[in-house]
Design a protein around this motif. Structure first.
Motif, PDB file in Angstrom:
ATOM      1  N   GLU A   1      -9.129  -0.683   3.489  1.00 34.40           N
ATOM      2  CA  GLU A   1     -10.024   0.373   3.014  1.00 34.40           C
ATOM      3  C   GLU A   1      -9.433   1.076   1.800  1.00 34.40           C
ATOM      4  OE1 GLU A   1     -10.868   3.019   6.189  1.00 34.40           O
ATOM      5  OE2 GLU A   1     -11.915   1.544   7.408  1.00 34.40           O
ATOM      6  N   ASP A   2      -8.096   1.131   1.727  1.00 36.90           N
ATOM      7  CA  ASP A   2      -7.426   1.781   0.600  1.00 36.90           C
ATOM      8  C   ASP A   2      -7.101   0.769  -0.492  1.00 36.90           C
ATOM      9  OD1 ASP A   2      -7.434   4.207   2.015  1.00 36.90           O
ATOM     10  OD2 ASP A   2      -5.605   3.629   3.075  1.00 36.90           O
ATOM     11  N   ASP A   3      -6.869   1.271  -1.712  1.00 40.88           N
ATOM     12  CA  ASP A   3      -6.459   0.413  -2.815  1.00 40.88           C
ATOM     13  C   ASP A   3      -5.081  -0.176  -2.517  1.00 40.88           C
ATOM     14  OD1 ASP A   3      -8.780   1.110  -4.011  1.00 40.88           O
ATOM     15  OD2 ASP A   3      -7.905   2.481  -5.472  1.00 40.88           O
TER      16      ASP A   3
ATOM     17  N   LEU B   1       0.841  -1.189   0.000  1.00 38.85           N
ATOM     18  CA  LEU B   1       0.000   0.000   0.000  1.00 38.85           C
ATOM     19  C   LEU B   1       0.884   1.249   0.000  1.00 38.85           C
ATOM     20  CD1 LEU B   1      -1.672  -2.285   1.707  1.00 38.85           C
ATOM     21  CD2 LEU B   1      -3.164  -0.354   2.235  1.00 38.85           C
TER      22      LEU B   1
ATOM     23  N   ASP C   1       0.784   7.450   0.518  1.00 43.29           N
ATOM     24  CA  ASP C   1      -0.013   8.523  -0.071  1.00 43.29           C
ATOM     25  C   ASP C   1      -0.225   8.193  -1.534  1.00 43.29           C
ATOM     26  OD1 ASP C   1      -1.254  10.786  -0.934  1.00 43.29           O
ATOM     27  OD2 ASP C   1       0.332  12.186  -0.360  1.00 43.29           O
ATOM     28  N   ILE C   2      -1.450   7.858  -1.916  1.00 45.67           N
ATOM     29  CA  ILE C   2      -1.742   7.436  -3.285  1.00 45.67           C
ATOM     30  C   ILE C   2      -1.452   8.553  -4.282  1.00 45.67           C
ATOM     31  CG2 ILE C   2      -4.164   8.169  -3.314  1.00 45.67           C
ATOM     32  CD1 ILE C   2      -2.795   4.828  -4.659  1.00 45.67           C
TER      33      ILE C   2
ATOM     34  N   GLU D   1      -9.136  -1.900  -5.479  1.00 51.02           N
ATOM     35  CA  GLU D   1     -10.027  -2.152  -4.341  1.00 51.02           C
ATOM     36  C   GLU D   1      -9.942  -3.631  -3.951  1.00 51.02           C
ATOM     37  OE1 GLU D   1     -14.811  -1.701  -3.270  1.00 51.02           O
ATOM     38  OE2 GLU D   1     -13.991  -0.908  -5.160  1.00 51.02           O
TER      39      GLU D   1
END
Length: 348
Positions: A205-207, A96, A99-100, A200
């Protein structure tokens, strides 16, 4: 809980001073021997706060009168809950971005996901210069995930080749025996720079970019091809060549050898936007397409030119032959004409 607190462990003997935190779930505790031990935050309890040390000493009698029930209740709350249909091992490695919006430039977190009713004792390693380096080892509870480590783009190339090992068991109850697992993976660094690779999922909760390890007790990805496997394959090719030498010579005059160059620059005008995985998939599709086209021409010889390189395409072709074309004899093509960069297959 904060740095400097004195804690003890809930599920084992020991404790010490909190020295630092790793991610959101792990705390490093310095024990009496001076070593720092990674422990889940929820498995620690603060027994002395340096900021309120005097107040703690003023009320010892109150602590002595507190019955042990609260501690028992905490242990009961932490006891793992088994879920229906989860007695087969399913595990994943997940990546993950912190910060996307800064994907490709920021840092990434690595998690191990245990989607089963078993405790797993895991060992996570990376390969550097043909030697293994341990990154994390520890126990993960059933139906949970655990933080492994954090890395940035400078460290990404050091994590292309990883290995995850684990053993599975249940505490205080009978269980079905599971095989110990050791799964090696090749991680594609290019995916960490592409937003669409983070998707997803059911665990965060995040990608996240997720690699399956074991699905329903079966390793999802095989160990990398060993030198022993390659040697056995070469011996099999020699035997096949000898046993089919006379009939193939007779049919050579009828069906000239077909050559197919699988170098990507011979197949496509441009590879812009394609990853190494995308290019390999395209090359294999041409391989399958050619064999399908000649499947009715018995005795037809086809030379696939794949080049020497790092052997990825050649190994992929050999794997396809073993799985889907077990009746097709194959061997290295003429060294004089192709060097070590071509494989010849005979249609049967």
């Amino acid at each position: 809980m904060k740095i400097g607190d004195k804690v003890r462990f809930l599920n084992s003997i020991g404790g010490g001073i909190v020295r630092s935190f790793q991610g959101k779930d792990i705390v490093l505790v310095e024990e009496e021997d001076g070593f720092e031990t990674p422990v889940l935050i929820r498995e620690c309890i603060v027994i002395e706060d340096p900021d309120t040390k005097i107040q703690t000493k003023e009320v010892p009698s109150v602590k002595q009168n507190i019955p042990p029930e609260p501690e028992k209740r905490i242990e009961q709350e932490l006891a793992p809950v088994e879920l229906p249909g989860r007695d087969k091992i399913n595990t994943y490695i997940a990546f993950l971005p912190e910060d996307i919006k800064s994907i490709g430039y920021g840092t990434y977190e690595t998690y191990f996901v245990n989607d089963s009713n078993y405790f797993l004792y895991i060992n996570y390693m990376s390969c550097e210069n043909n030697a293994w380096k341990n990154i994390f080892n520890g126990l993960i509870e059933p139906n949970t995930k655990i933080f492994i480590h954090e890395f940035d783009k400078e460290q990404l190339n050091e994590l292309e080749h990883i290995c995850v090992q684990f053993i599975a068991f249940k505490k205080d109850k009978p269980f079905a025996l599971k095989n110990a697992q050791s799964i090696e993976l090749k991680i594609d660094p290019v995916k960490f720079y592409k937003l669409h690779c983070f998707r997803e999922n059911d665990f965060f909760e995040d990608d996240a970019l997720i690699y399956p390890l074991v699905i329903n007790d079966i390793p999802e990805r095989k160990m990398l091809i060993s030198s022993t496997d390659l040697q056995e394959a070469m011996m099999q090719k020699v035997k096949v060549d000898i046993s089919h030498q006379k009939p193939t010579q007779k049919k050579a005059a009828i069906n000239p050898i077909e050559e197919v160059d699988l170098h990507i620059n011979q197949l496509l005008d441009t590879t812009a936007g394609m990853s190494n995985s995308d290019m390999l998939s395209y090359q294999l599709s041409k391989f399958h397409e050619t064999l399908e086209r000649f499947k009715n021409k018995k005795g037809q010889k086809i030379v696939f030119i794949h080049g020497k390189g790092n052997g990825v395409l050649r190994n992929a072709i050999l794997e396809e032959l073993k799985k889907k074309y077990v009746n097709y004899p194959y061997q290295d093509a003429s060294f004089k004409e192709y060097g070590f960069g071509a494989t010849m297959i005979t249609i049967r």
